[in-house]
Design a protein around this motif. Structure first.
Motif, PDB file in Angstrom:
ATOM      1  N   ASP A  38       0.858  -1.179   0.000  1.00 60.61           N
ATOM      2  CA  ASP A  38       0.000   0.000   0.000  1.00 60.61           C
ATOM      3  C   ASP A  38       0.896   1.230   0.000  1.00 60.61           C
ATOM      4  O   ASP A  38       1.543   1.532   0.990  1.00 60.61           O
ATOM      5  CB  ASP A  38      -0.916  -0.011   1.221  1.00 60.61           C
ATOM      6  N   ALA A  62       0.225   4.233   2.713  1.00 62.47           N
ATOM      7  CA  ALA A  62       0.543   3.932   4.115  1.00 62.47           C
ATOM      8  C   ALA A  62       2.039   4.031   4.370  1.00 62.47           C
ATOM      9  O   ALA A  62       2.480   4.613   5.362  1.00 62.47           O
ATOM     10  CB  ALA A  62       0.038   2.537   4.480  1.00 62.47           C
ATOM     11  N   TYR A  63       2.837   3.476   3.481  1.00 58.26           N
ATOM     12  CA  TYR A  63       4.274   3.448   3.724  1.00 58.26           C
ATOM     13  C   TYR A  63       4.959   4.747   3.358  1.00 58.26           C
ATOM     14  O   TYR A  63       5.971   5.092   3.960  1.00 58.26           O
ATOM     15  CB  TYR A  63       4.898   2.246   3.024  1.00 58.26           C
ATOM     16  N   VAL A 103      -0.782   2.328  11.110  1.00 59.90           N
ATOM     17  CA  VAL A 103      -1.191   2.128   9.717  1.00 59.90           C
ATOM     18  C   VAL A 103      -0.237   1.159   9.015  1.00 59.90           C
ATOM     19  O   VAL A 103      -0.663   0.269   8.278  1.00 59.90           O
ATOM     20  CB  VAL A 103      -1.270   3.476   8.978  1.00 59.90           C
ATOM     21  N   ALA A 104       1.061   1.320   9.253  1.00 63.09           N
ATOM     22  CA  ALA A 104       2.042   0.425   8.623  1.00 63.09           C
ATOM     23  C   ALA A 104       1.879  -1.011   9.113  1.00 63.09           C
ATOM     24  O   ALA A 104       2.014  -1.952   8.334  1.00 63.09           O
ATOM     25  CB  ALA A 104       3.459   0.921   8.902  1.00 63.09           C
ATOM     26  N   LYS A 129      -1.185  -2.658   7.455  1.00 69.20           N
ATOM     27  CA  LYS A 129      -1.076  -2.894   6.021  1.00 69.20           C
ATOM     28  C   LYS A 129       0.122  -3.758   5.645  1.00 69.20           C
ATOM     29  O   LYS A 129       0.455  -3.881   4.476  1.00 69.20           O
ATOM     30  CB  LYS A 129      -0.943  -1.552   5.282  1.00 69.20           C
TER      31      LYS A 129
END
Length: 123
Positions: free
Chosen positions: A18, A21-22, A77-78, A81
């Motif tokens: 993603d 996100a990253y 988030v990371a 995902k």
């Protein structure tokens, strides 16, 4: 700083699942690293003595507070995902470790600057 750098490198060298996100995680870690370096340079060269119009303890506290919150969001988030890709899991793990270390640094900075100032007033 080392945990931020390791988290950035492990996310940077992994296949991404993603992009948003990253890239957010990378931007947050690099901004934190740059701001930490900025405050170290300010302390090393004692620029804070020449620029007295800025409350440096408050500026450093706000930097740590905002950076820690953004780093925590980026790590969550990371981690969500990562899809069990080892480099991304390692980056998120080092992001959480850096978040904990930033909280400890923020607390010790507050403790040194504010508590010692309040106790020295009454002496």
């Amino acid at each position: 700083q080392i945990s931020l750098l390791i988290g950035f490198i492990s996310v940077n060298n992994s296949p991404w699942t993603d992009y948003s996100a990253y890239s957010f995680f990378q931007i947050v870690t690099m901004c934190d690293l740059v701001m930490i370096l900025f405050f170290y340079i300010m302390h090393i060269f004692r620029v804070y003595r020449k620029l007295t119009c800025v409350s440096w303890p408050l500026a450093e506290f706000l930097h740590y507070l905002i950076g820690t919150i953004l780093l925590l969001i980026g790590s969550i988030v990371a981690a969500s995902k990562s899809y069990n890709i080892t480099g991304l899991v390692a980056g998120a793990t080092f992001g959480f470790l850096a978040t904990i270390l930033c909280v400890i640094s923020m607390w010790s900075s507050y403790k040194v600057s504010c508590i010692t100032q309040s106790t020295s007033k009454y002496r």
